[in-house]
Design a protein around this motif. Sequence first.
Motif, PDB file in Angstrom:
ATOM      1  N   LEU A 374      38.130  43.962  56.138  1.00 54.77           N
ATOM      2  CA  LEU A 374      37.234  43.779  54.996  1.00 54.77           C
ATOM      3  C   LEU A 374      36.429  42.486  55.090  1.00 54.77           C
ATOM      4  CD1 LEU A 374      39.545  44.946  52.029  1.00 54.77           C
ATOM      5  CD2 LEU A 374      37.564  46.165  52.968  1.00 54.77           C
ATOM      6  N   VAL A 375      36.993  41.461  55.748  1.00 49.40           N
ATOM      7  CA  VAL A 375      36.331  40.146  55.767  1.00 49.40           C
ATOM      8  C   VAL A 375      35.684  39.834  57.113  1.00 49.40           C
ATOM      9  CG1 VAL A 375      38.007  39.311  54.072  1.00 49.40           C
ATOM     10  CG2 VAL A 375      38.365  38.781  56.485  1.00 49.40           C
ATOM     11  N   GLN A 376      35.611  40.806  58.006  1.00 50.81           N
ATOM     12  CA  GLN A 376      35.110  40.496  59.343  1.00 50.81           C
ATOM     13  C   GLN A 376      33.663  40.012  59.343  1.00 50.81           C
ATOM     14  OE1 GLN A 376      34.684  43.931  62.018  1.00 50.81           O
ATOM     15  NE2 GLN A 376      35.105  45.270  60.263  1.00 50.81           N
ATOM     16  N   ASP A 377      32.899  40.328  58.286  1.00 42.91           N
ATOM     17  CA  ASP A 377      31.529  39.810  58.214  1.00 42.91           C
ATOM     18  C   ASP A 377      31.458  38.503  57.427  1.00 42.91           C
ATOM     19  OD1 ASP A 377      32.050  40.720  55.691  1.00 42.91           O
ATOM     20  OD2 ASP A 377      30.226  41.950  55.498  1.00 42.91           O
ATOM     21  N   GLY A 378      32.634  37.943  57.071  1.00 43.79           N
ATOM     22  CA  GLY A 378      32.676  36.647  56.380  1.00 43.79           C
ATOM     23  C   GLY A 378      32.713  36.724  54.871  1.00 43.79           C
ATOM     24  N   ASP A 379      32.653  37.925  54.278  1.00 48.39           N
ATOM     25  CA  ASP A 379      32.640  38.080  52.817  1.00 48.39           C
ATOM     26  C   ASP A 379      34.017  38.517  52.325  1.00 48.39           C
ATOM     27  OD1 ASP A 379      32.103  38.480  50.162  1.00 48.39           O
ATOM     28  OD2 ASP A 379      30.748  40.181  50.455  1.00 48.39           O
ATOM     29  N   PHE A 380      34.658  37.677  51.483  1.00 44.09           N
ATOM     30  CA  PHE A 380      35.990  37.973  50.975  1.00 44.09           C
ATOM     31  C   PHE A 380      35.984  38.794  49.683  1.00 44.09           C
ATOM     32  CE2 PHE A 380      37.851  35.136  54.019  1.00 44.09           C
ATOM     33  CZ  PHE A 380      39.213  35.422  54.031  1.00 44.09           C
ATOM     34  N   SER A 381      34.824  39.060  49.114  1.00 43.36           N
ATOM     35  CA  SER A 381      34.772  39.768  47.827  1.00 43.36           C
ATOM     36  C   SER A 381      35.461  41.132  47.867  1.00 43.36           C
ATOM     37  CB  SER A 381      33.317  39.925  47.370  1.00 43.36           C
ATOM     38  OG  SER A 381      32.723  38.664  47.171  1.00 43.36           O
ATOM     39  N   PRO A 382      35.219  41.979  48.879  1.00 41.68           N
ATOM     40  CA  PRO A 382      35.928  43.269  48.919  1.00 41.68           C
ATOM     41  C   PRO A 382      37.440  43.102  48.981  1.00 41.68           C
ATOM     42  CG  PRO A 382      34.069  43.278  50.453  1.00 41.68           C
ATOM     43  CD  PRO A 382      34.242  41.858  49.995  1.00 41.68           C
ATOM     44  N   ALA A 383      37.898  42.054  49.640  1.00 34.62           N
ATOM     45  CA  ALA A 383      39.338  41.826  49.747  1.00 34.62           C
ATOM     46  C   ALA A 383      39.951  41.545  48.381  1.00 34.62           C
ATOM     47  CB  ALA A 383      39.622  40.661  50.697  1.00 34.62           C
ATOM     48  N   LEU A 384      39.262  40.772  47.548  1.00 38.46           N
ATOM     49  CA  LEU A 384      39.796  40.468  46.222  1.00 38.46           C
ATOM     50  C   LEU A 384      39.774  41.700  45.324  1.00 38.46           C
ATOM     51  CD1 LEU A 384      38.529  36.857  45.406  1.00 38.46           C
ATOM     52  CD2 LEU A 384      40.485  37.617  46.753  1.00 38.46           C
ATOM     53  N   PHE A 385      38.759  42.559  45.463  1.00 37.84           N
ATOM     54  CA  PHE A 385      38.749  43.824  44.729  1.00 37.84           C
ATOM     55  C   PHE A 385      39.942  44.692  45.143  1.00 37.84           C
ATOM     56  CE2 PHE A 385      34.084  43.114  43.979  1.00 37.84           C
ATOM     57  CZ  PHE A 385      34.140  43.194  42.593  1.00 37.84           C
ATOM     58  N   PHE A 386      40.225  44.709  46.425  1.00 40.19           N
ATOM     59  CA  PHE A 386      41.351  45.480  46.952  1.00 40.19           C
ATOM     60  C   PHE A 386      42.680  44.984  46.355  1.00 40.19           C
ATOM     61  CE2 PHE A 386      44.643  45.461  50.385  1.00 40.19           C
ATOM     62  CZ  PHE A 386      44.951  46.811  50.353  1.00 40.19           C
ATOM     63  N   ILE A 387      42.887  43.669  46.311  1.00 38.17           N
ATOM     64  CA  ILE A 387      44.122  43.106  45.763  1.00 38.17           C
ATOM     65  C   ILE A 387      44.241  43.426  44.267  1.00 38.17           C
ATOM     66  CG2 ILE A 387      45.406  40.975  45.331  1.00 38.17           C
ATOM     67  CD1 ILE A 387      45.286  41.844  48.266  1.00 38.17           C
ATOM     68  N   GLY A 388      43.142  43.331  43.539  1.00 38.67           N
ATOM     69  CA  GLY A 388      43.158  43.661  42.118  1.00 38.67           C
ATOM     70  C   GLY A 388      43.513  45.121  41.864  1.00 38.67           C
ATOM     71  N   ALA A 389      43.002  46.012  42.712  1.00 40.02           N
ATOM     72  CA  ALA A 389      43.306  47.442  42.569  1.00 40.02           C
ATOM     73  C   ALA A 389      44.784  47.718  42.828  1.00 40.02           C
ATOM     74  CB  ALA A 389      42.437  48.255  43.531  1.00 40.02           C
ATOM     75  N   MET A 390      45.376  47.011  43.775  1.00 34.45           N
ATOM     76  CA  MET A 390      46.802  47.183  44.056  1.00 34.45           C
ATOM     77  C   MET A 390      47.651  46.721  42.872  1.00 34.45           C
ATOM     78  SD  MET A 390      46.914  48.673  46.920  1.00 34.45           S
ATOM     79  CE  MET A 390      48.674  48.596  47.136  1.00 34.45           C
ATOM     80  N   ALA A 391      47.236  45.646  42.220  1.00 38.82           N
ATOM     81  CA  ALA A 391      47.969  45.166  41.041  1.00 38.82           C
ATOM     82  C   ALA A 391      47.937  46.215  39.923  1.00 38.82           C
ATOM     83  CB  ALA A 391      47.382  43.842  40.560  1.00 38.82           C
ATOM     84  N   LEU A 392      46.792  46.863  39.740  1.00 38.16           N
ATOM     85  CA  LEU A 392      46.674  47.917  38.726  1.00 38.16           C
ATOM     86  C   LEU A 392      47.605  49.088  39.046  1.00 38.16           C
ATOM     87  CD1 LEU A 392      45.317  49.157  36.239  1.00 38.16           C
ATOM     88  CD2 LEU A 392      43.473  49.967  37.754  1.00 38.16           C
ATOM     89  N   LEU A 393      47.675  49.472  40.316  1.00 37.67           N
ATOM     90  CA  LEU A 393      48.564  50.554  40.718  1.00 37.67           C
ATOM     91  C   LEU A 393      50.030  50.182  40.466  1.00 37.67           C
ATOM     92  CD1 LEU A 393      48.975  53.322  42.030  1.00 37.67           C
ATOM     93  CD2 LEU A 393      48.893  52.191  44.273  1.00 37.67           C
ATOM     94  N   GLY A 394      50.389  48.923  40.724  1.00 39.95           N
ATOM     95  CA  GLY A 394      51.747  48.459  40.460  1.00 39.95           C
ATOM     96  C   GLY A 394      52.099  48.526  38.989  1.00 39.95           C
ATOM     97  N   LEU A 395      51.142  48.181  38.156  1.00 43.05           N
ATOM     98  CA  LEU A 395      51.326  48.277  36.706  1.00 43.05           C
ATOM     99  C   LEU A 395      51.671  49.717  36.306  1.00 43.05           C
ATOM    100  CD1 LEU A 395      50.953  47.085  33.797  1.00 43.05           C
ATOM    101  CD2 LEU A 395      48.543  47.678  34.010  1.00 43.05           C
ATOM    102  N   ILE A 396      50.975  50.673  36.877  1.00 31.75           N
ATOM    103  CA  ILE A 396      51.227  52.092  36.582  1.00 31.75           C
ATOM    104  C   ILE A 396      52.634  52.493  37.030  1.00 31.75           C
ATOM    105  CG2 ILE A 396      50.514  54.436  37.174  1.00 31.75           C
ATOM    106  CD1 ILE A 396      47.616  53.313  37.369  1.00 31.75           C
ATOM    107  N   CYS A 397      53.059  52.028  38.207  1.00 32.20           N
ATOM    108  CA  CYS A 397      54.386  52.393  38.727  1.00 32.20           C
ATOM    109  C   CYS A 397      55.501  51.914  37.806  1.00 32.20           C
ATOM    110  CB  CYS A 397      54.583  51.796  40.118  1.00 32.20           C
ATOM    111  SG  CYS A 397      53.608  52.579  41.412  1.00 32.20           S
ATOM    112  N   TYR A 398      55.448  50.653  37.411  1.00 36.01           N
ATOM    113  CA  TYR A 398      56.526  50.109  36.582  1.00 36.01           C
ATOM    114  C   TYR A 398      56.484  50.662  35.161  1.00 36.01           C
ATOM    115  CZ  TYR A 398      58.082  46.830  40.127  1.00 36.01           C
ATOM    116  OH  TYR A 398      58.608  46.280  41.267  1.00 36.01           O
ATOM    117  N   THR A 399      55.297  51.019  34.687  1.00 33.02           N
ATOM    118  CA  THR A 399      55.177  51.532  33.324  1.00 33.02           C
ATOM    119  C   THR A 399      55.641  52.978  33.217  1.00 33.02           C
ATOM    120  OG1 THR A 399      53.282  50.072  32.940  1.00 33.02           O
ATOM    121  CG2 THR A 399      53.598  51.878  31.388  1.00 33.02           C
ATOM    122  N   PHE A 400      55.274  53.822  34.185  1.00 31.94           N
ATOM    123  CA  PHE A 400      55.464  55.257  34.023  1.00 31.94           C
ATOM    124  C   PHE A 400      56.503  55.899  34.949  1.00 31.94           C
ATOM    125  CE2 PHE A 400      51.016  54.417  32.670  1.00 31.94           C
ATOM    126  CZ  PHE A 400      51.137  54.811  31.351  1.00 31.94           C
TER     127      PHE A 400
END
Length: 412
Positions: A374-400
């Motif tokens: 994701l960062v091979q072109d020097g931009d970390f923004s997609p990487a942070l979106f990816f980490i945020g999406a994983m946190a949301l998925l974790g929230l769903i797992c523990y809740t449901f």
Amino acid sequence: MIFVTVVINYLDRTNISIAAAALKEDLGINAIQMGYIFSAFGWTYSILQIPGGIVADKVKSRILYPVIMALWSIATLIQGMVNSFAALLGLRAGIGMFEAPSYPINNLIVTRWFPENERASAIATYTSGQFLGMALLLPVLTLIQDALGWRGLFIVSGIIGLVWAAVWYIFYRDPQNHNRIGSSELKHIEEGGGLVAMKEKNKTNKFEWNDLANAFKYRKLWGMYLGQFCLGATTIFFLTWFPTYLVEFRGLDFIKSGFYASVPYLAAFLGVLLAGFTSDFLIKKGHSSEVARKAPIITGMLLSIAIIGANYTEDTTLIIVFLSIAFFGNGLASIAWIFVSLIAPKKNIGLIGGTFNFIGGLSAVIVPIVIGYLVQDGDFSPALFFIGAMALLGLICYTFIVGKVERIVPKE
């Protein structure tokens, strides 16, 4: 003692992230190759979690822990002597292999030494070692590397682990073998649900394939496993790519980045302690496990999504604020190991802990490589979106998915 061991454990996992910028330049390693080096630890660490959990159930912690600690410390030290991508890849995989039983051992020790209503605090205390240790050590490690180079950083790290392995062997004992524990304390632990005599009871048990099946056939265990994977995504970002993010993407001075990087770790340290002691406090006040154990984890995963906010500012202070909120949330959720000690069948706590850490550890395999691409072109923004999406998925797992917090009793 577990706290100090966890500090050293994470020191040897993460010193590569401090060394990364200089190492890439000296050895001509690109971002994608660096992603694979970061990931190599996770390959063996995750694959060997289940065998590591089985070994932890069968071998005395006093013996097993110093042996694996010495071996991963030697592998850490040798990293300071190599000159190739392949050698670094192999040594990182070696560290992952020898560290694999460590968290199942930690969980077993806490299950032996603490009654259930004190266990979240105990887990929070030793888990906080990974955050406080890095908060305090990141500036120190950057200064060590500045003085001795990245090779000296690995050598110093390895020597520290070898010394502590000897200390562990000399001083650690299980509760029933400790000469400073009285019968009243043993009774207090055992009546509170601490499994002080589990080693004696289980030492004649042979491994059965049905034990392995028990680790995979319950929905609530899968909720724990997948939630741990998602939790690990945020942790792994901070343990691998975070210093590179500050230096290469945000343009911070290397020494200054070490001090900035320590702030989110302090936030995570406060988060894990707050979660552990608050969770036990709620249990003692009569709240259900669903409230007392799940609330910190669900709240923490929700806060971890805040990492995306760093994509929308150029102000260094705000960037650190967003990252600190996210890592504070990650700290809150890091008491998830409490579910292993409360839900796993009694005879398989090490095995379930290994499975839990195996699937969680897959994040250490997948996430660094994904971020590398994701960062091979020097931009970390997609990487942070990816980490945020994983946190949301974790929230769903523990809740449901996890469901009611109660020990599984397999049918004979």
